[in-house]
Design a protein around this motif. Sequence first.
Motif, PDB file in Angstrom:
ATOM      1  N   LYS A   1       0.830  -1.213   0.000  1.00  0.00           N
ATOM      2  CA  LYS A   1       0.000   0.000   0.000  1.00  0.00           C
ATOM      3  C   LYS A   1       0.858   1.255   0.000  1.00  0.00           C
ATOM      4  CE  LYS A   1      -1.772  -1.307   3.695  1.00  0.00           C
ATOM      5  NZ  LYS A   1      -2.278  -1.380   5.047  1.00  0.00           N
TER       6      LYS A   1
ATOM      7  N   ARG B   1      11.145   5.216  11.289  1.00  0.00           N
ATOM      8  CA  ARG B   1      12.147   4.285  10.752  1.00  0.00           C
ATOM      9  C   ARG B   1      13.231   5.125  10.087  1.00  0.00           C
ATOM     10  NH1 ARG B   1       7.592   1.106   8.041  1.00  0.00           N
ATOM     11  NH2 ARG B   1       6.897  -0.323   9.667  1.00  0.00           N
TER      12      ARG B   1
ATOM     13  N   GLU C   1     -10.411   9.447  11.621  1.00  0.00           N
ATOM     14  CA  GLU C   1     -10.468   8.054  12.091  1.00  0.00           C
ATOM     15  C   GLU C   1      -9.163   7.782  12.810  1.00  0.00           C
ATOM     16  OE1 GLU C   1      -8.283   5.407  10.966  1.00  0.00           O
ATOM     17  OE2 GLU C   1      -7.182   6.979   9.920  1.00  0.00           O
TER      18      GLU C   1
ATOM     19  N   ALA D   1      -6.899   4.234  14.822  1.00  0.00           N
ATOM     20  CA  ALA D   1      -6.922   2.823  15.203  1.00  0.00           C
ATOM     21  C   ALA D   1      -5.573   2.408  15.760  1.00  0.00           C
ATOM     22  CB  ALA D   1      -7.254   1.968  13.984  1.00  0.00           C
TER      23      ALA D   1
ATOM     24  N   VAL E   1      -2.964  -0.336  15.374  1.00  0.00           N
ATOM     25  CA  VAL E   1      -2.669  -1.290  14.300  1.00  0.00           C
ATOM     26  C   VAL E   1      -1.678  -2.350  14.809  1.00  0.00           C
ATOM     27  CG1 VAL E   1      -1.820  -1.525  11.927  1.00  0.00           C
ATOM     28  CG2 VAL E   1      -3.090   0.515  12.590  1.00  0.00           C
ATOM     29  N   HIS E   2      -1.925  -3.600  14.437  1.00  0.00           N
ATOM     30  CA  HIS E   2      -1.105  -4.742  14.878  1.00  0.00           C
ATOM     31  C   HIS E   2      -0.994  -4.783  16.413  1.00  0.00           C
ATOM     32  CE1 HIS E   2      -0.132  -5.176  10.732  1.00  0.00           C
ATOM     33  NE2 HIS E   2       0.586  -4.085  10.676  1.00  0.00           N
TER      34      HIS E   2
ATOM     35  N   TYR F   1      -2.494   5.011  15.074  1.00  0.00           N
ATOM     36  CA  TYR F   1      -2.392   5.778  13.832  1.00  0.00           C
ATOM     37  C   TYR F   1      -3.703   6.509  13.630  1.00  0.00           C
ATOM     38  CZ  TYR F   1       1.409   2.501  12.592  1.00  0.00           C
ATOM     39  OH  TYR F   1       2.551   1.751  12.583  1.00  0.00           O
TER      40      TYR F   1
ATOM     41  N   THR G   1      -5.891   9.745  11.078  1.00  0.00           N
ATOM     42  CA  THR G   1      -5.921  10.664   9.923  1.00  0.00           C
ATOM     43  C   THR G   1      -6.374  12.040  10.355  1.00  0.00           C
ATOM     44  OG1 THR G   1      -6.540   8.802   8.514  1.00  0.00           O
ATOM     45  CG2 THR G   1      -6.920  11.013   7.627  1.00  0.00           C
TER      46      THR G   1
ATOM     47  N   GLU H   1      -4.061   6.260   2.919  1.00  0.00           N
ATOM     48  CA  GLU H   1      -3.510   4.898   2.938  1.00  0.00           C
ATOM     49  C   GLU H   1      -3.539   4.447   4.381  1.00  0.00           C
ATOM     50  OE1 GLU H   1      -0.765   2.463   4.213  1.00  0.00           O
ATOM     51  OE2 GLU H   1       0.626   3.932   3.328  1.00  0.00           O
ATOM     52  N   ILE H   2      -4.567   3.674   4.731  1.00  0.00           N
ATOM     53  CA  ILE H   2      -4.789   3.345   6.138  1.00  0.00           C
ATOM     54  C   ILE H   2      -5.164   1.874   6.302  1.00  0.00           C
ATOM     55  CG2 ILE H   2      -5.474   5.685   6.769  1.00  0.00           C
ATOM     56  CD1 ILE H   2      -8.379   4.857   6.559  1.00  0.00           C
ATOM     57  N   ASP H   3      -5.315   1.443   7.564  1.00  0.00           N
ATOM     58  CA  ASP H   3      -5.630   0.026   7.782  1.00  0.00           C
ATOM     59  C   ASP H   3      -7.148  -0.199   7.685  1.00  0.00           C
ATOM     60  OD1 ASP H   3      -6.687   0.802  10.302  1.00  0.00           O
ATOM     61  OD2 ASP H   3      -6.135  -1.164  11.110  1.00  0.00           O
TER      62      ASP H   3
ATOM     63  N   GLY I   1      -9.539   1.554  10.088  1.00  0.00           N
ATOM     64  CA  GLY I   1      -9.677   2.954   9.702  1.00  0.00           C
ATOM     65  C   GLY I   1     -10.601   3.099   8.505  1.00  0.00           C
TER      66      GLY I   1
ATOM     67  N   ARG J   1       1.864  -9.873  12.168  1.00  0.00           N
ATOM     68  CA  ARG J   1       1.359  -9.177  10.978  1.00  0.00           C
ATOM     69  C   ARG J   1       0.708 -10.142   9.989  1.00  0.00           C
ATOM     70  NH1 ARG J   1       4.342  -3.641   9.644  1.00  0.00           N
ATOM     71  NH2 ARG J   1       4.413  -2.906  11.769  1.00  0.00           N
TER      72      ARG J   1
HETATM   73  P1  5GP Z   1       3.690   1.340   9.133  1.00  0.00           P
HETATM   74  O1  5GP Z   1       3.964   1.409  10.593  1.00  0.00           O
HETATM   75  O2  5GP Z   1       4.305   0.143   8.503  1.00  0.00           O
HETATM   76  O3  5GP Z   1       4.036   2.631   8.421  1.00  0.00           O
HETATM   77  O4  5GP Z   1       2.116   1.195   8.952  1.00  0.00           O
HETATM   78  C1  5GP Z   1       1.439   0.181   9.593  1.00  0.00           C
HETATM   79  C2  5GP Z   1      -0.012   0.195   9.201  1.00  0.00           C
HETATM   80  O5  5GP Z   1      -0.670   1.375   9.660  1.00  0.00           O
HETATM   81  C3  5GP Z   1      -0.273   0.168   7.697  1.00  0.00           C
HETATM   82  O6  5GP Z   1      -1.198  -0.881   7.449  1.00  0.00           O
HETATM   83  C4  5GP Z   1      -0.918   1.490   7.411  1.00  0.00           C
HETATM   84  O7  5GP Z   1      -1.850   1.396   6.352  1.00  0.00           O
HETATM   85  C5  5GP Z   1      -1.586   1.805   8.690  1.00  0.00           C
HETATM   86  N1  5GP Z   1      -1.845   3.232   8.845  1.00  0.00           N
HETATM   87  C6  5GP Z   1      -1.030   4.258   8.493  1.00  0.00           C
HETATM   88  N2  5GP Z   1      -1.611   5.427   8.762  1.00  0.00           N
HETATM   89  C7  5GP Z   1      -2.837   5.154   9.255  1.00  0.00           C
HETATM   90  C8  5GP Z   1      -3.935   5.967   9.723  1.00  0.00           C
HETATM   91  O8  5GP Z   1      -3.909   7.187   9.712  1.00  0.00           O
HETATM   92  N3  5GP Z   1      -5.019   5.311  10.178  1.00  0.00           N
HETATM   93  C9  5GP Z   1      -5.106   3.965  10.214  1.00  0.00           C
HETATM   94  N4  5GP Z   1      -6.236   3.427  10.669  1.00  0.00           N
HETATM   95  N5  5GP Z   1      -4.109   3.174   9.788  1.00  0.00           N
HETATM   96  C10 5GP Z   1      -2.983   3.763   9.329  1.00  0.00           C
END
Ligand code: 5GP
Length: 298
Positions: A132, A158, A186, A188, A190-191, A196, A198, A216-218, A221, A263
């Motif tokens: 994504k 990172r 929104e 959430a 994640v994992h 995270y 928006t 680009e969200i989970d 979200g 994951r």
């Molecule tokens: P990463 O930590 O690898 O950058 O992202 C981990 C996960 O968090 C990814 O699946 C990404 O789509 C999701 N993510 C990133 N930003 C947001 C957000 O603003 N809202 C939600 N719900 N998920 C998010």
Amino acid sequence: MADRQSPPEVDRVAASRRAVAARRERASLKRDVSTRVISPQELLRRALAEPASAAGAMRVTEFLTSIPAIGEGKRDRILADLGISPVKRLAGLGARQRVALQEFLDRRWPEIAPRASRSRLVVLAGPTAVGKGTVAAHIKQRHPEIHLSVSATTRQPRPGEIDGVHYFFVDDAQFDRLIDSGALLEHATVHNRHRYGTPREPIDRALSEGKTVLLEIDLQGARQVRAAEPAATLVFLLPPSWDELVQRLVGRGTEGEEERARRLRTARVELSAQGEFDYRVVNDEVDRAADEVVSLAR
Ligand code: 5GP
């Protein structure tokens, strides 16, 4: 002189290698349907779009028994009802048989139909490691007219990630304040780890300027956006197969063993939600998938 009846040894070896590879590819597709990584409709779409592919070459009998809850008895009754001969391959189905099979699948495993009127708010979701982020980055680079939302997160940056560009990196207290003040469209966890969300204001501004906005969200979200903005366009990015998804996750090498297993578990659950989305896009090649997402956004 060479024997004209049988092909040379090298050709036979190459042909049998190709046959083994094709069988393996069909087995992998069947596994993806039986484990619900892809829907039966998605496999049928691939078969009809590319008749020479492994999906196209799959027999309709194999296709049906790869679907959970269809055994051989049920399979034969379904084929008789639909008027399809068991020797048919998916790509070889006649026009009427295709429609009959499609309608049968849609009755049993409904996928929602894309809404007639959709807003320019586009949500790109999909399982972990499907790419994504890469697809979104590609769109950002090639389509500066599309506004890519920058999320807030409580995870650490990172290497190479810049605050305000890739994410707004905040601590837990700051994240709580964002929620309390209603600043997030929104949010959430994640994992089961980091939060995270928006930020709402930049999105409202971009939409009011007539821009297309991409989030680009989970999955959690994406569901919240659907509830808050029912006209949003929801796009689900799919891996070409489960094996490929595992490869991508291992190849990324940014997570430890335990995190990777976590994951993958999440990814399985996420994949089963693809039917809730307006569109499904297969991330076989980043350029192509990004173009398809952009065309849906328009
Ligand atoms: P990463 O930590 O690898 O950058 O992202 C981990 C996960 O968090 C990814 O699946 C990404 O789509 C999701 N993510 C990133 N930003 C947001 C957000 O603003 N809202 C939600 N719900 N998920 C998010």
